[in-house]
Design an enzyme around this catalytic site. Sequence first.
Site, PDB file in Angstrom:
ATOM      1  N   THR A  92      24.861  22.019  49.348  1.00 39.90           N
ATOM      2  CA  THR A  92      26.109  22.510  49.713  1.00 39.90           C
ATOM      3  C   THR A  92      26.869  21.795  50.905  1.00 39.90           C
ATOM      4  O   THR A  92      26.482  21.910  51.876  1.00 39.90           O
ATOM      5  CB  THR A  92      26.216  23.963  49.945  1.00 39.90           C
ATOM      6  OG1 THR A  92      25.785  24.590  48.788  1.00 39.90           O
ATOM      7  CG2 THR A  92      27.796  24.308  50.330  1.00 39.90           C
ATOM      8  N   LYS A 167      32.277  25.277  44.769  1.00 36.14           N
ATOM      9  CA  LYS A 167      31.648  26.131  45.501  1.00 36.14           C
ATOM     10  C   LYS A 167      32.067  26.487  46.900  1.00 36.14           C
ATOM     11  O   LYS A 167      31.934  27.539  47.254  1.00 36.14           O
ATOM     12  CB  LYS A 167      30.374  25.116  45.737  1.00 36.14           C
ATOM     13  CG  LYS A 167      29.207  25.758  47.002  1.00 36.14           C
ATOM     14  CD  LYS A 167      28.695  26.872  46.213  1.00 36.14           C
ATOM     15  CE  LYS A 167      27.673  27.701  47.362  1.00 36.14           C
ATOM     16  NZ  LYS A 167      26.393  27.077  47.383  1.00 36.14           N
ATOM     17  N   LYS A 242      27.806  28.379  57.851  1.00 35.68           N
ATOM     18  CA  LYS A 242      27.972  26.587  57.667  1.00 35.68           C
ATOM     19  C   LYS A 242      28.934  26.411  56.348  1.00 35.68           C
ATOM     20  O   LYS A 242      29.833  25.469  56.656  1.00 35.68           O
ATOM     21  CB  LYS A 242      26.630  26.247  57.412  1.00 35.68           C
ATOM     22  CG  LYS A 242      26.561  24.448  57.148  1.00 35.68           C
ATOM     23  CD  LYS A 242      25.736  24.204  56.193  1.00 35.68           C
ATOM     24  CE  LYS A 242      25.997  24.291  54.700  1.00 35.68           C
ATOM     25  NZ  LYS A 242      25.148  23.396  53.447  1.00 35.68           N
TER      26      LYS A 242
END
Length: 294
Positions: A92, A167, A242
């Site tokens: 990611t 995402k 994050k």
Amino acid sequence: MNIAFLGLGNMGAHMARNLLEAGYQVTGFDVVSAAVERAAEAGIAPAESGEAAVRDAEVVITMFQNGQQVLDAYQGLLAAAPENTLFIDSSTISVDEARQAAEQARQAGHRPLDAPVSGGMSGAEAGTLTFMVGGDAEAFATAEPLFQAMGRKIVHCGNSGAGQAAKVCNNMLLAVTTIGASEAFALGQNLGLSDQALYDVLSTSAAQCWAVTTNCPVPGPVGTAPADRGYTPGFATALMAKDLGLAHAAIETTGTSASFGEAAYEAYRQFNELDGGAYSGQDFSAIIKTIRQS
């Protein structure tokens, strides 16, 4: 098909094992030697380095912690891999980093896909992940059987970077709904409702969502949620913080009005740093602890 899988952590180890069980030849590498040893016990052929792992690969799958790791690793991997290797990055990372990695791969004569996942450790282990994929349609068609071996839902979202775009939107909404569910259970408690009674309503009403029915932030009602295991992840708070940092950057770059997303970013940033990072390794649904205490 010979697959090199780099990044054999909590997610990658299960994904590599599912590929192996589907009949693919899988060679693995991780900078943590213990991870390589555990993967070898599951049947993954160990490699001494990333470059050694990709030398005879037709497909290279990376599952790293951040975009800089991907870009740094690609410098050696792209040169070591055979021409026209399919490079799939399931880390990611930011959309810009995904596009930069894809361009580097194309210039080196390879076919790139960005393919981040959703579903957490349980989805990786069960082979029920959702893959959000960006890249060329032909490369996607080649990779689709691999995704099917590791996941249940595979969506081709568009060109390079589109998988990461999906995402970042997905995780922003997940954070918002988790905070909302936590606030609802906190309010219910203060109004005298039991967690079970409120769950029985929320899980069968218009308010039902994954943050309630699967990853319920309170122990008891689901029985298999991280909350029932002392908030063992799952998906750790540090990773959610994050990912929300990526969402925050994307919101600012695009000028999108996303006040709830920004509020979730700030909430998880603070939660991740609370008490010297005491909650960073717990499941992100543990944020209810601070909500119930406030």
